[in-house]
Motif scaffolding. Structure first.
Motif, mmCIF file in Angstrom:
data_model
loop_
_atom_site.group_PDB
_atom_site.id
_atom_site.type_symbol
_atom_site.label_atom_id
_atom_site.label_comp_id
_atom_site.label_asym_id
_atom_site.label_seq_id
_atom_site.Cartn_x
_atom_site.Cartn_y
_atom_site.Cartn_z
ATOM 1 N N PHE A 9 -12.380 24.774 3.039
ATOM 2 C CA PHE A 9 -11.283 23.616 2.378
ATOM 3 C C PHE A 9 -10.171 23.395 3.538
ATOM 4 O O PHE A 9 -9.593 22.550 3.524
ATOM 5 N N VAL A 13 -8.857 20.025 4.722
ATOM 6 C CA VAL A 13 -7.403 19.466 4.826
ATOM 7 C C VAL A 13 -7.253 18.917 5.974
ATOM 8 O O VAL A 13 -6.500 17.838 6.171
ATOM 9 N N VAL A 16 -8.794 15.465 6.294
ATOM 10 C CA VAL A 16 -7.811 14.413 5.444
ATOM 11 C C VAL A 16 -6.669 14.002 6.204
ATOM 12 O O VAL A 16 -6.413 12.735 6.261
ATOM 13 N N LYS A 17 -5.985 15.044 6.503
ATOM 14 C CA LYS A 17 -4.651 14.835 7.347
ATOM 15 C C LYS A 17 -5.070 13.853 8.540
ATOM 16 O O LYS A 17 -4.267 12.757 8.765
ATOM 17 N N PHE A 27 3.483 10.944 4.873
ATOM 18 C CA PHE A 27 4.225 11.738 3.886
ATOM 19 C C PHE A 27 5.394 12.248 4.258
ATOM 20 O O PHE A 27 5.764 12.595 5.527
ATOM 21 N N LEU A 29 7.276 14.723 4.873
ATOM 22 C CA LEU A 29 6.934 16.190 4.847
ATOM 23 C C LEU A 29 8.111 17.221 5.000
ATOM 24 O O LEU A 29 8.394 17.939 4.106
ATOM 25 N N GLU A 32 10.587 17.341 1.827
ATOM 26 C CA GLU A 32 9.781 17.930 0.737
ATOM 27 C C GLU A 32 9.974 19.395 0.785
ATOM 28 O O GLU A 32 10.086 19.979 -0.137
ATOM 29 N N GLU A 33 9.441 19.840 2.006
ATOM 30 C CA GLU A 33 9.518 21.287 2.213
ATOM 31 C C GLU A 33 10.685 21.957 2.000
ATOM 32 O O GLU A 33 10.763 22.999 1.337
ATOM 33 N N LYS A 36 11.187 21.977 -1.633
ATOM 34 C CA LYS A 36 10.459 22.854 -2.446
ATOM 35 C C LYS A 36 10.871 24.679 -2.097
ATOM 36 O O LYS A 36 10.743 25.437 -2.920
ATOM 37 N N ARG A 39 13.421 26.155 -4.590
ATOM 38 C CA ARG A 39 13.076 25.953 -5.941
ATOM 39 C C ARG A 39 13.563 27.398 -6.491
ATOM 40 O O ARG A 39 13.032 28.335 -5.958
ATOM 41 N N LYS A 41 13.714 30.764 -8.474
ATOM 42 C CA LYS A 41 12.638 31.477 -9.498
ATOM 43 C C LYS A 41 13.245 31.649 -10.763
ATOM 44 O O LYS A 41 14.146 31.937 -10.896
ATOM 45 N N HIS A 42 12.310 31.636 -11.620
ATOM 46 C CA HIS A 42 12.862 31.874 -13.083
ATOM 47 C C HIS A 42 13.387 33.326 -13.129
ATOM 48 O O HIS A 42 12.907 34.218 -12.695
ATOM 49 N N SER A 45 10.767 36.072 -14.961
ATOM 50 C CA SER A 45 9.785 36.790 -13.937
ATOM 51 C C SER A 45 10.654 37.707 -12.972
ATOM 52 O O SER A 45 10.218 38.770 -12.536
ATOM 53 N N LYS A 49 9.818 41.525 -12.884
ATOM 54 C CA LYS A 49 9.338 42.164 -11.581
ATOM 55 C C LYS A 49 10.343 43.512 -11.303
ATOM 56 O O LYS A 49 9.808 44.419 -10.755
ATOM 57 N N ILE A 122 4.417 29.452 -22.479
ATOM 58 C CA ILE A 122 5.088 30.243 -22.114
ATOM 59 C C ILE A 122 5.397 31.447 -22.813
ATOM 60 O O ILE A 122 5.604 32.607 -22.209
ATOM 61 N N TRP B 33 0.087 39.817 -13.202
ATOM 62 C CA TRP B 33 -0.263 38.891 -14.453
ATOM 63 C C TRP B 33 -0.893 37.553 -13.718
ATOM 64 O O TRP B 33 -0.330 37.359 -12.829
ATOM 65 N N LEU B 62 -2.693 34.542 -20.215
ATOM 66 C CA LEU B 62 -3.047 33.359 -21.108
ATOM 67 C C LEU B 62 -4.549 33.065 -20.524
ATOM 68 O O LEU B 62 -4.750 32.905 -19.315
ATOM 69 N N ILE B 73 3.940 26.938 -15.820
ATOM 70 C CA ILE B 73 4.471 28.307 -15.701
ATOM 71 C C ILE B 73 4.631 28.469 -14.030
ATOM 72 O O ILE B 73 3.928 29.010 -13.628
ATOM 73 N N ASP B 75 5.696 30.565 -11.612
ATOM 74 C CA ASP B 75 5.718 31.911 -10.976
ATOM 75 C C ASP B 75 4.636 32.468 -11.214
ATOM 76 O O ASP B 75 4.686 33.872 -11.066
ATOM 77 N N LEU B 117 -14.451 18.474 -2.280
ATOM 78 C CA LEU B 117 -13.534 19.268 -1.854
ATOM 79 C C LEU B 117 -12.350 18.751 -0.913
ATOM 80 O O LEU B 117 -11.245 18.941 -1.023
ATOM 81 N N ALA B 121 -8.400 18.398 -1.250
ATOM 82 C CA ALA B 121 -7.564 18.653 -0.047
ATOM 83 C C ALA B 121 -6.581 17.496 -0.005
ATOM 84 O O ALA B 121 -5.428 17.696 0.186
ATOM 85 N N LEU B 125 -2.623 17.819 -0.230
ATOM 86 C CA LEU B 125 -1.618 17.381 0.652
ATOM 87 C C LEU B 125 -0.700 16.484 0.072
ATOM 88 O O LEU B 125 0.637 16.723 0.473
ATOM 89 N N ASN B 128 1.951 18.118 -1.273
ATOM 90 C CA ASN B 128 2.493 19.317 -0.385
ATOM 91 C C ASN B 128 1.977 20.489 -0.998
ATOM 92 O O ASN B 128 3.026 21.479 -1.045
#
Lengths: 292, 613
Positions: A9, A13, A16-17, A27, A29, A32-33, A36, A39, A41-42, A45, A49, A122, B33, B62, B73, B75, B117, B121, B125, B128
Motif C-alpha cells: 500500500f 501511495v 500515485v504521488k 495538493f 499539503l 492541511e497538515e 489537521k 484538531r 480531541k473529543h 474519549s 482514557k 455515537i 475500543w 459498534l 466518530i 477518535d 490498491l 492510495a 492522498l 491527506n
C-alpha cells in the motif's frame, strides 16, 4: 493466513504521488497538515482514557505490592519486605476509595453522555465504551478482593498458630513454679496438669468453632454479593416496568378522554344535522305556503 | 490438522479484530475500543462464528454495514472487513475523504488487485489521510464455515454460482469463466486458511473438472512464487503434524440429482427442509396463544421468531444428526432432568425456612450443609437458565417440524423414497400416493416423482408417464422440472452405464446406513479401492514439478483426511451421510463443502426454471 500488504500500500501511495506530480496535480499539503494537527480531541474519549489510566494505575499498584501484601513467605521474614498490618489496612482503604471514585467517574460520564444531543451511533458507541470500562474495573476489583481474602485467611491461620504457642509457655511456667516451690504435692501438680489439659482442649474447641464460623462468613459474604448483584439487576428491571406501567396508565387515561370528546363531537354533530334538516323542512313549508 | 477449519477461521477473525496481533490471554487487560465495519459478505462470514457478545468482549463497540449511513466518530480506530469490489472501494475512499474515524485497518476478504490498491492510495492522498491507514491485509477468508466440518462458498449473490447458473443451456463462455473464477478463489482461500496443499481428484467432463484444473493452476502458481507463497514457513502453523496431505474430491451435482430432492428424517436436515434455515439461524412463525380469539377482535399476530443453533448448544451438537423420533425423546429427557434440578433448588428454599417466618434458631448441623448446598445451587443457576432456554428453543423448533410432518405426511414420503432408492419392492403404487389429496404439498409429490424417474433403471413407458403426468397436473404440480430431468437423463444415460444409483442397503432399520453416491465415491478414493466409476478420475498434484495430465495416483496409501466439494450445490443429507461414514471409520476426518446450500424446494425451483428454457 492473512498477508500484510501495508508495504504494498505504501508503495502504491508513492507511485500515485509521483504520478500526480508528473501530471501536475498538486495538493496544499503544508496547510492541511497544520490544520489537521490542531484538531481537538473529543472531550468524552479524553475523559474515558483518563479513567482507564487511573484504573490501570490501581491495578499496577495492587500487583506491585501483592507479594508483600500476601506475604507468602514464612512468618519470620526479613524486615525489609514485611508489611505491617497498618500498611495493609492503608492499602485496603486507599484501594477502596480509588475504586469508588472510579465508579463515580464512570457514572458521571454515563449521565453526561445521556444528556448530550448526539447521533445514535455515537451514543451507542459511548455506552459500549462505558460498559467495557466497567468490566475492566470489576476485574481489577476482583483482584483486590482475592488478595484481601488471602490476607484474611492468613491472619486466621496465624492466630491459630499463636494460640498454640502460649500453651507451651504455661507449662514452662508451671514447671518453673514447681522447681521453686518444692512443697507442692504431686496431687496438686496433677491437678494443675489436668486443668492445663482441660484449658487446652477448650481453647482448641473454641478455635475450631471460630474457624468454622469464619469460613461460613466468607461463604455467606460471597453469596450476599451474588444476591446483591441480582437484586440490583432486578431493580433496574422493576424500574423499567414501573415506567412502562405509568406510561400505559397515562395512555389509557388520554384514550378515555379522547373517546369522551369523540362522543361529544358525535352528539354535537348529530344535533347540527337535525337542526339543519328541521330548518330545511321548515323552509320548504314556508316556500310552499308562500307560493300557494 | 489438529484444529478444525472452523476454529482456524475463528482464530483468524479474532486476530484480525485485535489489530492483527495475537490476542492476549491476560484477562484484566486494558480495554481498547474499536469499530467494526463489514459488508454483506463479511457479515455472512462472521455471523456463524462470533456472537455479538464475543465481539463486545473483544472491544468492538459498534458493528456497522459498509453501505449504511455512518456518523463520524473521530477518535476511534476502525477495522474494515470487506470484499475488494468496486463499490466497496469507492465507499472506503469516501470514508477516507470524510474523515470518519481516527485510524483505518483495512482487511480484504480475498486478495485485492494492485489497481484497486492504488485507488485507495490516491483517495488517501487527496484526503491527506495516508498516515491514518495503519494496516492493509489480505485475509483470505472468502468462505463461510457453518460447522466444524462443513463450509459453503457464499450466501450473497449465490444465484451467480447456483446449479441453475452452471447448467443452463445458453450459458456463455465468459459467464462460465466468471463462475469458475469465483469458485476457485474461494477454494483457494479455504486451502490457505487450512494451511495444506491437497491432492485433487475429479471426474471427467463436467464443471468439476474445470474447477479442478483452475484450482490446480492457481495453487501451482502460488507454490512456485517462492517469495510470496502462502503455504510455506510460519504460515503452515505449529499444528501441522500431519505427514499426509489431504485428499480433495470434487464432485458435480449432476452426479446425483436424487439426493437433494429426498425427503429426510434427521433433525438438522429436516429443519433445513421444512423451516427457514440460513447460516445456522432458524426463523419460524410462532402463533401467540392458542385460545380462540373473540369474534370481532383483530386476529392474533404471528410472531416471527428466530433462533441461533450454534456450536455451544450441546443438545444440538449431539442430536443434529439423529432421526427425528430420537430427538423428540431426548428433548423430553432433558426437560425431565431440568425439572428435577429445578425442584432441588426449590426444596432448598423451603428447608431454609424462607417461606415461613421462623427466624428462630435453625439447627447448626443442617446449617453448614445448607450453606454449601445454597452456594452450589446459586452458582448453578445461570447454567440452569441457559439449559431452560435451549430446551424451550428445541421444543419450539421440534414442534414446528412435527406440525409440518403431520400435515404433509412426510414420513410416508420418506419411507417410500428410501424404498425407491434402494430398489426394494414397493407396497403402494406411485399413482396412489400422487393422487392422495392430503399427503403433502404438490412440491412433495413432484419430488417423489422425480426421484422415481431418476432412480428407475429404465424410463417408464409413455402411457405410464402420461398417467403420472395427468395425476400430477391434477394436484397442481409444475412439470417444467420434469422436462429438465428428462433432458439431463437422456444426456447422462448416453454417458454412463446407468449403474450409478445402486445403493448399498444394509439392513431394514428405520434409517438404513446406506451410502449415498457421494459417500461411495469418497470411500473409493480414500481407500484407494479400484472401482470402474472412480478409476476414470483425474489426478492433480499441485506440488509436483511437472504439470502432468497423468491420471495415475502416485500415493498408494489410503488417505486420512479428505475434503469433499460438490460443485453446483449440496445439502445436509449428504453432509449427514458423510458424518456417519466418518464415525464408522475412526481416525479419518472428512470435510464437506458445496458452492451453495439449498433445500429441496429451492432445488425444484431451479430445475423448473431450467426446464422452462
Amino acid at each position: 493466513m492473512a498477508v500484510d500488504i501495508t508495504v504494498l500500500f505504501k508503495a502504491s501511495v508513492k507511485t500515485v504521488k509521483t504520478r500526480n506530480k508528473a501530471i501536475g496535480v498538486g495538493f496544499d499539503l503544508p496547510k492541511e497538515e497544520i490544520f489537521k494537527k490542531s484538531r481537538p480531541k473529543h472531550g468524552f474519549s479524553l475523559k474515558a482514557k483518563e479513567v482507564i489510566s487511573n484504573i490501570t494505575k490501581l491495578k499496577d499498584f495492587l500487583l506491585q505490592h501483592r507479594k508483600d501484601y500476601v506475604n507468602a513467605g514464612s512468618l519470620i521474614s526479613s524486615d525489609l519486605t514485611r508489611m505491617t498490618d497498618n500498611e495493609r489496612d492503608q492499602i485496603d482503604q486507599d484501594a477502596q476509595i480509588f475504586m469508588r471514585t472510579c465508579s463515580e467517574a464512570i457514572k458521571q460520564l454515563r449521565s453526561e453522555a445521556e444528556k448530550q444531543v448526539i447521533p445514535t451511533q455515537i451514543r451507542e458507541h459511548r455506552g459500549a465504551v462505558l460498559d467495557l470500562i466497567e468490566i475492566y474495573l470489576r476485574g481489577v476489583c476482583k483482584l483486590y478482593s482475592e488478595q484481601r481474602a488471602i490476607r484474611v485467611k492468613r491472619v486466621v491461620d496465624k492466630k491459630r498458630l499463636v494460640t498454640e504457642v502460649p500453651e507451651n509457655n504455661v507449662s514452662l511456667w508451671e514447671e518453673g513454679q514447681g522447681r521453686v516451690e518444692d512443697e507442692l504435692s504431686p496431687e496438686e501438680m496433677q491437678m494443675f496438669e489436668q486443668e492445663n489439659q482441660r484449658l487446652v482442649s477448650e481453647m482448641s474447641n473454641l478455635v475450631d468453632e471460630v474457624r468454622q464460623i469464619e469460613g461460613k462468613v466468607v461463604e455467606i459474604s460471597r453469596l450476599q454479593e451474588i444476591f446483591a448483584e441480582k437484586v440490583l439487576m432486578q431493580e433496574t428491571e422493576i424500574d423499567s416496568i414501573h415506567q412502562l406501567v405509568v406510561g400505559a396508565t397515562e395512555n389509557v387515561k388520554e384514550g378515555n378522554e379522547d373517546i369522551r370528546e369523540a362522543i361529544k363531537n358525535n352528539a354535537g354533530f348529530r344535533v347540527w344535522i337535525l337542526f339543519f334538516l328541521v330548518m330545511c323542512s321548515f323552509s320548504l313549508l314556508f316556500l310552499d305556503w308562500y307560493d300557494s | 490438522m489438529a484444529a478444525s477449519v472452523r476454529e482456524k477461521q475463528a482464530a483468524a477473525l479474532k486476530r484480525m479484530l485485535n489489530f492483527n496481533t495475537s490476542p492476549l490471554k491476560n484477562t484484566a487487560a486494558e480495554p481498547v475500543w474499536k469499530v467494526l465495519i463489514y459488508d454483506r459478505f463479511g457479515q455472512d462470514i462472521i455471523s456463524p462464528l462470533l456472537a455479538v457478545k464475543e465481539l463486545r468482549d473483544m472491544g468492538i463497540t459498534l458493528h456497522l454495514l459498509l453501505h449504511s449511513d455512518r456518523d463520524p466518530i473521530p477518535d476511534v480506530p476502525a477495522i474494515y472487513f470487506v470484499m475488494p469490489t468496486e463499490e466497496n472501494i469507492d465507499r472506503i475512499c469516501q470514508d477516507l475523504r470524510n474523515q470518519l474515524y481516527e485510524s483505518y485497518y483495512l482487511n480484504f476478504i480475498s486478495a485485492i488487485s494492485r489497481s484497486k490498491l492504488e485507488d485507495i492510495a490516491s483517495a488517501a492522498l487527496s484526503a491527506n489521510a495516508v498516515t491514518q491507514v495503519t494496516k492493509v491485509f489480505d485475509q483470505y477468508l472468502n468462505f463461510i464455515t457453518l460447522e466444524d466440518d462443513m463450509f459453503i462458498l457464499c450466501n450473497q449473490n449465490k444465484e451467480l454460482i447456483s446449479y441453475h447458473a452452471i447448467n443452463k443451456p445458453d450459458i456463455m463462455d465468459t459467464e462460465m469463466e466468471a463462475i469458475m473464477d469465483t469458485i476457485v478463489d474461494s477454494l483457494f482461500c479455504f486451502f490457505v486458511t487450512l494451511g495444506a496443499v491437497p491432492i485433487i481428484r475429479c471426474p471427467r467432463g463436467n464443471a468439476a473438472e474445470m474447477v479442478a484444473v483452475k484450482l490446480d493452476k492457481k495453487l501451482r502458481e502460488n507454490l512456485r512464487d517462492a517469495r510470496n507463497s502462502l503455504f510455506t514457513g510460519d504460515n503452515m502453523g505449529a499444528g501441522q503434524f500431519s505427514f499426509q496431505r489431504p485428499l480433495f474430491v470434487l464432485a458435480d451435482r449432476n452426479l446425483d440429482l436424487a439426493t437433494p430432492l429426498h425427503h429426510t428424517w434427521t433433525y438438522q436436515a429436516l429443519i433445513h427442509d421444512v423451516l427457514d434455515f440460513h447460516l445456522n439461524r432458524v426463523s419460524m412463525d410462532e402463533s401467540v396463544g392458542s385460545e380462540a380469539s373473540p369474534s370481532g377482535a383483530r386476529p392474533k399476530k404471528k410472531n416471527k421468531k428466530s433462533y441461533d443453533l450454534t456450536a455451544a448448544d450441546k443438545f444440538w451438537q449431539k442430536h443434529k444428526g439423529s432421526p427425528f423420533p430420537e430427538v423428540a425423546e431426548s428433548v423430553q429427557e432433558e426437560l425431565d432432568t431440568y425439572r428435577a434440578q429445578e425442584d432441588e433448588v426449590k426444596r432448598l428454599k423451603s428447608i431454609m425456612g424462607l417461606e415461613g417466618e421462623d427466624e428462630g434458631p435453625i439447627s447448626s448441623i443442617s446449617m453448614s450443609d445448607n450453606t454449601a448446598k445454597l452456594t452450589s445451587a446459586v452458582s448453578s443457576l445461570p447454567e440452569l437458565l441457559e439449559k431452560k432456554r435451549l430446551i424451550d428453543l428445541h421444543t419450539n423448533v421440534a414442534t414446528a417440524v412435527l406440525d409440518h410432518i403431520k400435515s404433509r405426511k412426510l414420513d410416508v414420503y420418506f419411507e417410500y423414497e428410501e424404498k425407491l432408492m434402494s430398489k426394494s419392492t414397493l407396497e403402494k403404487s406411485l399413482l396412489d400416493i400422487i393422487s392422495d389429496p392430503d399427503a403433502g404439498t404438490p412440491e412433495d409429490k413432484m419430488r417423489l416423482f422425480l426421484i422415481f424417474y431418476i432412480t428407475a433403471l429404465q424410463p417408464p413407458s409413455e402411457t405410464d408417464l402420461d398417467q403420472y403426468k395427468k395425476a400430477l397436473l391434477e394436484t397442481g404440480c409444475d412439470l417444467s422440472s420434469l422436462n429438465y430431468i428428462k433432458q439431463w437423463n437422456l444426456f447422462s444415460r448416453v454417458m454412463n452405464s446407468g449403474s450409478q444409483f445402486v445403493m448399498e442397503g444394509v439392513k431394514h432399520l428405520v434409517l438404513k446406513q446406506h451410502n449415498l453416491p457421494v459417500t461411495r465415491i469418497l470411500d473409493n478414493l480414500m481407500e484407494m479401492k479400484s472401482n470402474p466409476e472412480t478409476d476414470d478420475y483425474r489426478y492433480f498434484d499441485p506440488k509436483m514439478l511437472r504439470g502432468s495430465e497423468s491420471s495415475t495416483p502416485r500415493n498408494k496409501n489410503p488417505f486420512q483426511e479428505a475434503i469433499v466439494f460438490v460443485v453446483g450445490g449440496g445439502n445436509y443429507i449428504e453432509y449427514q451421510n458423510l458424518v456417519d461414514y466418518t464415525k464408522a471409520k475412526p481416525g479419518k476426518r472428512v470435510l464437506y463443502g458445496c458452492s451453495e446450500l439449498f433445500n429441496a424446494g429451492q432445488f425444484i425451483k431451479q430445475l423448473s426454471s431450467l426446464g422452462q428454457k
